[in-house]
Motif scaffolding. Structure first.
Motif, mmCIF file in Angstrom:
data_model
loop_
_atom_site.group_PDB
_atom_site.id
_atom_site.type_symbol
_atom_site.label_atom_id
_atom_site.label_comp_id
_atom_site.label_asym_id
_atom_site.label_seq_id
_atom_site.Cartn_x
_atom_site.Cartn_y
_atom_site.Cartn_z
ATOM 1 N N SER A 36 0.839 -1.206 0.000
ATOM 2 C CA SER A 36 0.000 0.000 0.000
ATOM 3 C C SER A 36 0.869 1.248 0.000
ATOM 4 O O SER A 36 2.033 1.215 0.416
ATOM 5 C CB SER A 36 -0.896 0.017 1.246
ATOM 6 O OG SER A 36 -1.770 -1.087 1.272
ATOM 7 N N ARG A 79 -9.617 -0.885 -4.982
ATOM 8 C CA ARG A 79 -8.230 -0.901 -4.497
ATOM 9 C C ARG A 79 -7.751 0.497 -4.107
ATOM 10 O O ARG A 79 -6.962 0.655 -3.179
ATOM 11 C CB ARG A 79 -7.295 -1.463 -5.565
ATOM 12 C CG ARG A 79 -7.605 -2.880 -5.998
ATOM 13 C CD ARG A 79 -6.498 -3.451 -6.887
ATOM 14 N NE ARG A 79 -6.331 -2.675 -8.109
ATOM 15 C CZ ARG A 79 -5.172 -2.128 -8.492
ATOM 16 N NH1 ARG A 79 -4.095 -2.234 -7.734
ATOM 17 N NH2 ARG A 79 -5.083 -1.458 -9.638
ATOM 18 N N GLN A 93 -5.257 6.822 -1.473
ATOM 19 C CA GLN A 93 -4.827 5.613 -0.780
ATOM 20 C C GLN A 93 -4.856 4.462 -1.781
ATOM 21 O O GLN A 93 -5.903 4.161 -2.351
ATOM 22 C CB GLN A 93 -5.751 5.305 0.397
ATOM 23 C CG GLN A 93 -5.414 4.023 1.127
ATOM 24 C CD GLN A 93 -4.079 4.101 1.856
ATOM 25 O OE1 GLN A 93 -3.776 5.103 2.497
ATOM 26 N NE2 GLN A 93 -3.299 3.036 1.764
ATOM 27 N N ASN A 144 -4.109 0.494 -2.355
ATOM 28 C CA ASN A 144 -3.914 -0.817 -1.732
ATOM 29 C C ASN A 144 -3.806 -1.897 -2.796
ATOM 30 O O ASN A 144 -4.142 -1.680 -3.966
ATOM 31 C CB ASN A 144 -5.085 -1.128 -0.800
ATOM 32 C CG ASN A 144 -5.220 -0.142 0.327
ATOM 33 O OD1 ASN A 144 -4.230 0.442 0.784
ATOM 34 N ND2 ASN A 144 -6.442 0.064 0.792
ATOM 35 N N SER A 145 -3.325 -3.055 -2.390
ATOM 36 C CA SER A 145 -3.200 -4.211 -3.298
ATOM 37 C C SER A 145 -2.506 -3.813 -4.594
ATOM 38 O O SER A 145 -2.981 -4.119 -5.697
ATOM 39 C CB SER A 145 -4.579 -4.797 -3.602
ATOM 40 O OG SER A 145 -5.246 -5.163 -2.417
#
Lengths: 120, 107
Positions: A17, A66, A81, A83-84
């Motif tokens: 992340s 994501r 943000q 993620n993944s």
């Protein structure tokens, strides 16, 4: 002077992340839609996300679920943000100010970008 | 989903006129915006709403949009105009969509 300055890019492993930030100055930040747009090395531009003045958010299918865009008007700041993360997310990420009206949206001010590299 | 098609490259001699096209199904019914990106720099909006110029953009830059093709025209081309140019539209099925970009080379 109207200015957007991105930060937070770097090297991250696949699946990891990262949170990008964009500091806005020189205009009334809360009155504008804001966007994130990315560009892979030597390739074209890809819209990543947008947030309206009311906090409504929008994403393309490639990042939906994501990535999360947010804003903090009191700090004149935009965030992303991520993620993944995948290798395909490797790119320069630009923060951009939105302009136009429904059906005719454009980006009239861009930051210099921050580089995200997803690699093991 | 909607697709925007640009030629990969356009070449023009200094002082001549460059025309960069952006093709899309009935693109004339949409508002087209154009960005200039020089190497190592962020994109800059040069045309919005098909043919309007932001403040600070030279009058040499103009735009048109009709049928299936939008066109960015750069008159009296200068060496400093060498850059990548991208068209962009908003579409209800594709959201914010950019063309693949055209590299303008000044000979």
């Amino acid at each position: 002077e109207v200015q957007l300055v991105e930060s937070g890019g770097g090297l991250v492993q696949p699946g990891g992340s990262l949170r990008l930030s964009c500091a806005a100055s020189g205009f009334t930040f809360s009155s504008y839609d804001m966007h994130w747009v990315r560009q892979t090395t030597g390739k074209g531009l890809e819209w990543v996300s947008a947030i309206g003045t009311a906090g409504d958010t929008y994403y393309p299918g490639s990042v939906k679920g994501r990535f999360t865009i947010s804003r903090e008007n009191a700090k004149n700041s935009l965030y992303l943000q991520m993620n993944s993360l995948r290798a395909g997310d490797t790119a320069v990420y630009y923060c951009a100010r939105g302009g136009g009206s429904y059906g005719s949206y454009y980006m009239d001010v861009w930051g210099k970008g921050t580089t995200v590299t997803v690699s093991s | 989903s909607y697709v925007l098609t640009q030629p990969p490259s356009v070449s023009v001699a200094p002082g001549k006129t460059a025309r960069i096209t952006c093709g899309g199904n009935n693109i004339g019914s949409k508002s087209v915006h154009w960005y200039q990106q020089k190497p190592g720099q962020a994109p800059v909006l040069v045309i919005y709403y098909d043919s309007d110029r932001p403040s600070g953009i030279p009058e040499r830059f103009s735009g048109s949009n009709s049928g299936n093709t939008a066109t960015l025209t750069i008159s009296r081309v200068e060496a400093g105009d060498e850059a990548d140019y991208y068209c962009q539209v908003w579409d209800s099925s594709s959201d914010h969509l950019f063309g693949g970009g055209t590299k303008l080379t000044v000979l």
